[in-house]
Design an enzyme around this catalytic site. Structure first.
Site, PDB file in Angstrom:
ATOM      1  N   TYR A  89      -4.704 -29.176 -11.031  1.00  0.00           N
ATOM      2  CA  TYR A  89      -3.830 -27.921 -10.854  1.00  0.00           C
ATOM      3  C   TYR A  89      -3.804 -27.573  -9.273  1.00  0.00           C
ATOM      4  CZ  TYR A  89      -8.497 -25.286 -10.436  1.00  0.00           C
ATOM      5  OH  TYR A  89      -9.519 -24.836 -10.360  1.00  0.00           O
ATOM      6  N   CYS A  90      -3.217 -26.642  -9.102  1.00  0.00           N
ATOM      7  CA  CYS A  90      -3.049 -26.270  -7.665  1.00  0.00           C
ATOM      8  C   CYS A  90      -2.734 -24.560  -7.934  1.00  0.00           C
ATOM      9  CB  CYS A  90      -2.040 -26.904  -6.886  1.00  0.00           C
ATOM     10  SG  CYS A  90      -0.216 -26.593  -7.244  1.00  0.00           S
ATOM     11  N   TRP A  91      -2.081 -23.894  -6.797  1.00  0.00           N
ATOM     12  CA  TRP A  91      -1.915 -22.374  -6.803  1.00  0.00           C
ATOM     13  C   TRP A  91      -0.763 -22.030  -8.140  1.00  0.00           C
ATOM     14  CZ3 TRP A  91      -4.411 -18.256  -5.958  1.00  0.00           C
ATOM     15  CH2 TRP A  91      -3.739 -17.155  -5.817  1.00  0.00           C
TER      16      TRP A  91
END
Length: 237
Positions: A89-91
């Protein structure tokens, strides 16, 4: 297909592809940080995006991301078996986690991207902190400072009882004794993540022992729904 927050326990590992600075503010409990852009690189790409163009930013960003993912492949992922199944995951669940997920999948790993990224996780935490406290029954340990409340909670935990140690999660010893030496308090978001993670693991059929607390522990605020549930619960003096 991207995974949802509810599917987190199904994966071998949770990878946070954001920058170290973002990771330090808050992350999914148990996640490891394998950034595809460090803090300076993220700032550089963001500046290009705002001041030059998205095209120039993407060209520079792609080179940096590729270089960083290559380093992770040569180190962290080097000994992973083909059956390895990570969640990335990222932002927002966009380009950063998408790039890492794509490359891992091309190698042959069953990598999956988190739908909505950290923002989706954060919305989940906020919603769960409104919902979960009312589902549990509490025994609130009260008494003056120095009477051994924290030691009692530890003894109960050692015996297998369900214990929510808010001061331990807040890295603080309460209003009178104050902060722990050489250990800063976590951020508010990280504190809330830790509480949510703890509450979600408790069995609603068994009581949860918790120390009597005010609305704030040091600089951190205890979630309102949890304070309300504690204040409506029986006390042990």
């Amino acid at each position: 297909m991207p995974a949802t927050v509810a599917e987190l326990p199904a994966f071998d590992e949770i990878i946070d592809a954001r920058s170290p600075g973002e990771f330090a503010v808050d992350r999914i409990p148990g996640a490891i940080n394998l950034p595809v852009l460090d803090d300076a690189e993220r700032e550089r790409v963001g500046t290009l995006y705002k001041q030059v163009s998205s095209f120039e930013a993407k060209k520079v960003g792609a080179a940096l991301v590729s270089r960083n993912i290559a380093r992770h492949l040569e180190t962290w992922f080097a000994d992973k078996p083909k059956s390895y199944r990570p969640l990335v995951y990222c932002w927002r669940g966009g380009s950063r986690s998408g790039a890492m997920t794509h490359i891992l999948q091309k190698i042959g790993f069953a990598a999956t991207q988190l739908d909505g990224g950290y923002q989706a996780y954060r919305r989940h935490v906020v919603a769960e902190l409104e919902r979960l406290p009312a589902l549990l029954s509490y025994r609130v340990v009260s008494g003056p400072t120095g009477s051994g409340k924290s030691r009692l909670l530890q003894a109960l935990a050692d015996e297998g009882a369900q214990v929510l140690d808010l001061e331990a999660l807040a890295a603080h010893r309460g209003s009178l004794l104050g902060a722990l030496p050489e250990q800063p308090q976590p951020t508010q978001k990280s504190f809330e993540s830790a509480i949510c993670f703890a509450l979600a693991r408790f069995n609603p059929q068994r009581p949860v022992f918790v120390e009597s607390e005010s609305k704030k522990i040091g600089v951190l605020r205890v979630p309102a729904a949890l304070i309300a549930a504690m204040r409506a619960s029986p006390c042990i003096r």
